[in-house]
Design an enzyme around this catalytic site. Sequence first.
Site, mmCIF file in Angstrom:
data_model
loop_
_atom_site.group_PDB
_atom_site.id
_atom_site.type_symbol
_atom_site.label_atom_id
_atom_site.label_comp_id
_atom_site.label_asym_id
_atom_site.label_seq_id
_atom_site.Cartn_x
_atom_site.Cartn_y
_atom_site.Cartn_z
ATOM 1 N N THR A 180 50.348 22.953 4.495
ATOM 2 C CA THR A 180 50.776 24.155 3.775
ATOM 3 C C THR A 180 50.192 24.036 2.378
ATOM 4 O OG1 THR A 180 52.920 23.860 4.896
ATOM 5 C CG2 THR A 180 52.796 25.583 3.241
ATOM 6 N N VAL A 209 57.308 31.210 13.981
ATOM 7 C CA VAL A 209 57.366 31.591 12.570
ATOM 8 C C VAL A 209 57.646 30.360 11.733
ATOM 9 C CG1 VAL A 209 58.554 32.983 10.836
ATOM 10 C CG2 VAL A 209 58.138 33.923 13.127
ATOM 11 N N ASP A 211 58.325 28.269 7.969
ATOM 12 C CA ASP A 211 59.245 28.426 6.834
ATOM 13 C C ASP A 211 58.567 29.078 5.637
ATOM 14 O OD1 ASP A 211 58.545 26.047 4.603
ATOM 15 O OD2 ASP A 211 57.807 25.700 6.619
ATOM 16 N N THR A 229 56.716 22.046 1.918
ATOM 17 C CA THR A 229 55.668 21.763 2.884
ATOM 18 C C THR A 229 56.150 20.683 3.829
ATOM 19 O OG1 THR A 229 53.375 21.031 3.169
ATOM 20 C CG2 THR A 229 54.593 20.070 1.333
ATOM 21 N N GLY A 230 55.683 20.718 5.056
ATOM 22 C CA GLY A 230 56.129 19.728 6.024
ATOM 23 C C GLY A 230 56.450 20.382 7.345
ATOM 24 N N ILE A 231 57.330 19.767 8.103
ATOM 25 C CA ILE A 231 57.746 20.327 9.382
ATOM 26 C C ILE A 231 58.596 21.562 9.108
ATOM 27 C CG2 ILE A 231 58.941 19.918 11.550
ATOM 28 C CD1 ILE A 231 56.480 18.215 11.216
#
Length: 328
Positions: A180, A209, A211, A229-231
């Site tokens: 991200t 979708v 986050d 940012t991340g999962i």
Amino acid sequence: MKLQVQPKLIIHGGAGSSLHGKGGVEAVRQALYTVVEEVYSLLISGASASEAVVLGCQLLEDNPRFNAGTGSVLQSDGQIRMSASLMDGTSGRFSGVINISRVKNPIQLAQFLQTSPDRVLSDYGSAELARELQIPSYNALTDLRLQEWIQERQDNFKSTMAGVVAEPELVESSNAGRGTIGVVALDTHGRLAAGTSTGGKGFERIGRVSDSAMPAGNYATTKAGVSCTGIGEDIIDECLAAKIVVRVTDGMSLHEAMKRSFGEAHNNKRDFGAIALDATGAIAWGKTSQVLLAAYHDGNRIGDTLELPVATNVGCIASPEPLVVNAE
């Protein structure tokens, strides 16, 4: 009397597993510093926080190294679908686009929607808006991302996501996703804004979708702004950006809000990172992942989080000078 505030800026290019060697670190560092320098110059010139955030997101979207805009990952059907959002802390307005294809800069659509009565659009609505605005069709596909997808197709999509950085030599091959980009800015008038953009996690089910176009991943008020940012699913489950900002808005210091939120995330075994600013000029970051690809300008110098120890979960730089640095 017009008060002038020392601008502050922090950006990120994703979070995930370790970069390979010093060369990989330096390549990402240079890419991030180039963006920080250009965006901070805009802030110094008097631009609004939202304008600075949009420019920063555009520059990161245009760099094929990062998973947003050009260089976005491919989903399971081989298509690119991007999402982005912008939140202006002063107006309290959140806007975004979800799973849009064939545009160069999704953040531009999020910016346009700031003044729209309908501020978050899904794939069909986003595409129609792009046509209305006469935004040229754009192919964000890069050879590296295509080869990445072809390899995963041959392996029956065993990986849960694509690489965070679009250069194989820079990333460990073992599940190094979480791509991200994001920007949080404090301008000379003390206004805050946050923006986040992504190509998704790669190889995901069609229609998933992230986050990035939700307040869970991107949020700002007059007190603080956060980009995550991340999962994405982990960020949504924690409602991370909104949680941190609400805690600051309710009176907690930015450092304490980050510390508590990431402590909870660690206990819940989440995998993500976040960058943040507050209205005092404090700069903060946090991670439960191995690496957070973030860089910042504190008004005096540029720094980054690329080589922090894995165990370092939260960092914060308090404003090094009084908030008001000039008065006219």
